[in-house]
Write a protein that holds these residues in place. Structure first.
Motif, PDB file in Angstrom:
ATOM      1  N   VAL A  17       0.840  -1.200   0.000  1.00 14.46           N
ATOM      2  CA  VAL A  17       0.000   0.000   0.000  1.00 14.46           C
ATOM      3  C   VAL A  17       0.875   1.250   0.000  1.00 14.46           C
ATOM      4  CG1 VAL A  17      -1.610   1.354   1.413  1.00 14.46           C
ATOM      5  CG2 VAL A  17      -2.040  -1.072   1.019  1.00 14.46           C
ATOM      6  N   SER A  18       1.917   1.243   0.806  1.00 16.52           N
ATOM      7  CA  SER A  18       2.816   2.395   0.880  1.00 16.52           C
ATOM      8  C   SER A  18       3.480   2.669  -0.471  1.00 16.52           C
ATOM      9  CB  SER A  18       3.882   2.149   1.947  1.00 16.52           C
ATOM     10  OG  SER A  18       4.781   3.217   2.011  1.00 16.52           O
ATOM     11  N   ARG A  19       3.936   1.603  -1.144  1.00 18.69           N
ATOM     12  CA  ARG A  19       4.555   1.775  -2.465  1.00 18.69           C
ATOM     13  C   ARG A  19       3.568   2.362  -3.464  1.00 18.69           C
ATOM     14  NH1 ARG A  19       7.084  -3.019  -1.066  1.00 18.69           N
ATOM     15  NH2 ARG A  19       5.499  -4.264  -2.087  1.00 18.69           N
ATOM     16  N   LEU A  20       2.351   1.815  -3.481  1.00 21.07           N
ATOM     17  CA  LEU A  20       1.361   2.318  -4.440  1.00 21.07           C
ATOM     18  C   LEU A  20       0.973   3.756  -4.110  1.00 21.07           C
ATOM     19  CD1 LEU A  20      -0.373   1.926  -6.909  1.00 21.07           C
ATOM     20  CD2 LEU A  20      -2.079   0.775  -5.471  1.00 21.07           C
ATOM     21  N   GLY A  35      -8.974  10.636  -6.415  1.00 17.72           N
ATOM     22  CA  GLY A  35      -9.355  10.831  -5.017  1.00 17.72           C
ATOM     23  C   GLY A  35      -9.880   9.559  -4.374  1.00 17.72           C
ATOM     24  N   ILE A  36     -10.642   8.789  -5.133  1.00 17.67           N
ATOM     25  CA  ILE A  36     -11.168   7.522  -4.630  1.00 17.67           C
ATOM     26  C   ILE A  36     -10.010   6.576  -4.332  1.00 17.67           C
ATOM     27  CG2 ILE A  36     -12.503   5.461  -5.248  1.00 17.67           C
ATOM     28  CD1 ILE A  36     -14.320   7.382  -6.877  1.00 17.67           C
ATOM     29  N   ALA A  37      -9.066   6.489  -5.248  1.00 16.91           N
ATOM     30  CA  ALA A  37      -7.912   5.614  -5.040  1.00 16.91           C
ATOM     31  C   ALA A  37      -7.129   6.035  -3.803  1.00 16.91           C
ATOM     32  CB  ALA A  37      -7.015   5.630  -6.272  1.00 16.91           C
ATOM     33  N   GLU A  38      -6.910   7.331  -3.648  1.00 19.46           N
ATOM     34  CA  GLU A  38      -6.167   7.826  -2.489  1.00 19.46           C
ATOM     35  C   GLU A  38      -6.894   7.517  -1.183  1.00 19.46           C
ATOM     36  OE1 GLU A  38      -5.809  11.879  -3.721  1.00 19.46           O
ATOM     37  OE2 GLU A  38      -3.884  11.532  -4.734  1.00 19.46           O
ATOM     38  N   GLU A  39      -8.213   7.709  -1.168  1.00 16.27           N
ATOM     39  CA  GLU A  39      -9.004   7.420   0.033  1.00 16.27           C
ATOM     40  C   GLU A  39      -8.972   5.937   0.388  1.00 16.27           C
ATOM     41  OE1 GLU A  39     -12.960   8.911  -0.569  1.00 16.27           O
ATOM     42  OE2 GLU A  39     -12.245  10.964  -0.822  1.00 16.27           O
ATOM     43  N   GLU A  40      -9.107   5.094  -0.605  1.00 16.25           N
ATOM     44  CA  GLU A  40      -9.132   3.655  -0.329  1.00 16.25           C
ATOM     45  C   GLU A  40      -7.751   3.123   0.066  1.00 16.25           C
ATOM     46  OE1 GLU A  40     -11.752   1.744   0.235  1.00 16.25           O
ATOM     47  OE2 GLU A  40     -12.940   3.541  -0.142  1.00 16.25           O
ATOM     48  N   LEU A  41      -6.704   3.695  -0.500  1.00 17.55           N
ATOM     49  CA  LEU A  41      -5.361   3.310  -0.054  1.00 17.55           C
ATOM     50  C   LEU A  41      -5.152   3.714   1.400  1.00 17.55           C
ATOM     51  CD1 LEU A  41      -3.342   4.117  -3.267  1.00 17.55           C
ATOM     52  CD2 LEU A  41      -3.520   1.863  -2.164  1.00 17.55           C
ATOM     53  N   ALA A  42      -5.644   4.880   1.777  1.00 20.59           N
ATOM     54  CA  ALA A  42      -5.557   5.299   3.179  1.00 20.59           C
ATOM     55  C   ALA A  42      -6.373   4.359   4.072  1.00 20.59           C
ATOM     56  CB  ALA A  42      -6.039   6.739   3.323  1.00 20.59           C
ATOM     57  N   LEU A  44      -7.052   1.166   3.452  1.00 20.58           N
ATOM     58  CA  LEU A  44      -6.309  -0.095   3.546  1.00 20.58           C
ATOM     59  C   LEU A  44      -5.175   0.021   4.553  1.00 20.58           C
ATOM     60  CD1 LEU A  44      -5.863  -1.556  -0.060  1.00 20.58           C
ATOM     61  CD2 LEU A  44      -7.018  -2.608   1.877  1.00 20.58           C
ATOM     62  N   ASP A  45      -4.467   1.124   4.511  1.00 25.22           N
ATOM     63  CA  ASP A  45      -3.367   1.319   5.445  1.00 25.22           C
ATOM     64  C   ASP A  45      -3.877   1.339   6.883  1.00 25.22           C
ATOM     65  OD1 ASP A  45      -0.561   1.755   5.975  1.00 25.22           O
ATOM     66  OD2 ASP A  45      -1.118   3.802   6.523  1.00 25.22           O
ATOM     67  N   ALA A  46      -4.997   2.014   7.112  1.00 29.07           N
ATOM     68  CA  ALA A  46      -5.572   2.072   8.455  1.00 29.07           C
ATOM     69  C   ALA A  46      -6.020   0.688   8.925  1.00 29.07           C
ATOM     70  CB  ALA A  46      -6.747   3.052   8.483  1.00 29.07           C
ATOM     71  N   MET A  47      -6.619  -0.092   8.018  1.00 25.66           N
ATOM     72  CA  MET A  47      -7.030  -1.449   8.382  1.00 25.66           C
ATOM     73  C   MET A  47      -5.819  -2.297   8.761  1.00 25.66           C
ATOM     74  SD  MET A  47     -10.019  -2.633   5.767  1.00 25.66           S
ATOM     75  CE  MET A  47      -9.893  -1.504   4.383  1.00 25.66           C
ATOM     76  N   ALA A  48      -4.775  -2.188   7.976  1.00 24.86           N
ATOM     77  CA  ALA A  48      -3.566  -2.962   8.243  1.00 24.86           C
ATOM     78  C   ALA A  48      -2.903  -2.499   9.535  1.00 24.86           C
ATOM     79  CB  ALA A  48      -2.592  -2.845   7.075  1.00 24.86           C
ATOM     80  N   ALA A  49      -2.920  -1.207   9.793  1.00 23.42           N
ATOM     81  CA  ALA A  49      -2.312  -0.683  11.016  1.00 23.42           C
ATOM     82  C   ALA A  49      -3.047  -1.207  12.248  1.00 23.42           C
ATOM     83  CB  ALA A  49      -2.323   0.845  10.998  1.00 23.42           C
ATOM     84  N   GLY A  50      -4.324  -1.512  12.082  1.00 19.15           N
ATOM     85  CA  GLY A  50      -5.110  -2.082  13.175  1.00 19.15           C
ATOM     86  C   GLY A  50      -4.701  -3.500  13.516  1.00 19.15           C
ATOM     87  N   GLY A  51      -3.991  -4.157  12.607  1.00 16.17           N
ATOM     88  CA  GLY A  51      -3.425  -5.470  12.893  1.00 16.17           C
ATOM     89  C   GLY A  51      -4.178  -6.672  12.378  1.00 16.17           C
ATOM     90  N   LEU A  62      -9.842  -2.989  -2.345  1.00 11.21           N
ATOM     91  CA  LEU A  62      -9.072  -3.380  -3.527  1.00 11.21           C
ATOM     92  C   LEU A  62      -9.893  -3.182  -4.793  1.00 11.21           C
ATOM     93  CD1 LEU A  62      -6.586  -4.617  -4.871  1.00 11.21           C
ATOM     94  CD2 LEU A  62      -7.573  -6.869  -4.380  1.00 11.21           C
ATOM     95  N   LEU A  63     -11.148  -3.568  -4.759  1.00  4.90           N
ATOM     96  CA  LEU A  63     -12.019  -3.406  -5.924  1.00  4.90           C
ATOM     97  C   LEU A  63     -12.167  -1.926  -6.296  1.00  4.90           C
ATOM     98  CD1 LEU A  63     -13.934  -4.684  -7.990  1.00  4.90           C
ATOM     99  CD2 LEU A  63     -15.741  -4.495  -6.289  1.00  4.90           C
ATOM    100  N   LEU A  64     -12.350  -1.082  -5.304  1.00  4.16           N
ATOM    101  CA  LEU A  64     -12.472   0.356  -5.580  1.00  4.16           C
ATOM    102  C   LEU A  64     -11.169   0.938  -6.122  1.00  4.16           C
ATOM    103  CD1 LEU A  64     -14.600   1.400  -2.498  1.00  4.16           C
ATOM    104  CD2 LEU A  64     -15.320   1.405  -4.887  1.00  4.16           C
ATOM    105  N   ILE A  65     -10.047   0.499  -5.579  1.00  5.06           N
ATOM    106  CA  ILE A  65      -8.746   0.973  -6.058  1.00  5.06           C
ATOM    107  C   ILE A  65      -8.521   0.528  -7.504  1.00  5.06           C
ATOM    108  CG2 ILE A  65      -6.237   0.704  -5.787  1.00  5.06           C
ATOM    109  CD1 ILE A  65      -6.865   0.486  -2.708  1.00  5.06           C
TER     110      ILE A  65
END
Length: 94
Positions: A17-20, A35-42, A44-51, A62-65
Motif C-alpha cells: 500500500v505504501s509503495r502504491l 481521489g477515490i484511489a487515495e481514500e481507499e489506499l488510506a 487499507l493502510d488504516a485497516m492494516a495498522a489495526g493489525g 481493492l475493488l475500488l482501487i
C-alpha cells in the motif's frame, strides 16, 4: 508471526500500500477517480495498522482501487502488488 509479533501478511500489505501510495503521488497526470484511489489506499493502510483486517473490507477497498486506477498502466504493477498482499489473507476459517 515475526519476531516482533507482527503478522507478515499485515507487514506485506502495508508495504504494498505504501509503495502504491508513493507511485500515485508521483504520477503527474490527473484522472477522474484519483481521489477515490487515495481514500481507499488510506483506508487499507488504516485497516492494516489495526493489525487484523477483515478480508471482506480488504477486497472491497481493492475493488475500488482497481476500478479507480485500472486504466492507468503506469500504476498497474502497484495495484497487482496490493492485490497479491490482500490475497494472502485468503478465506477465513469456518
Amino acid at each position: 508471526m515475526t519476531a516482533r509479533g507482527e503478522d507478515p501478511r499485515v507487514t506485506g500489505l502495508r508495504s504494498a500500500v505504501s509503495r502504491l501510495r508513493r507511485e500515485l503521488a508521483a504520477y503527474p497526470a490527473e484522472f477522474r477517480d484519483r481521489g477515490i484511489a487515495e481514500e481507499e489506499l488510506a483506508a487499507l493502510d488504516a485497516m492494516a495498522a489495526g493489525g487484523a483486517p477483515e478480508l471482506r473490507h480488504l477486497r472491497r477497498s481493492l475493488l475500488l482501487i482497481a476500478g479507480a486506477i485500472g486504466s492507468v498502466s503506469a500504476l498497474a504493477r502497484g495495484v497487482r502488488e496490493v492485490r497479491a498482499a490482500v490475497d494472502l489473507f485468503g478465506e477465513p476459517p469456518r
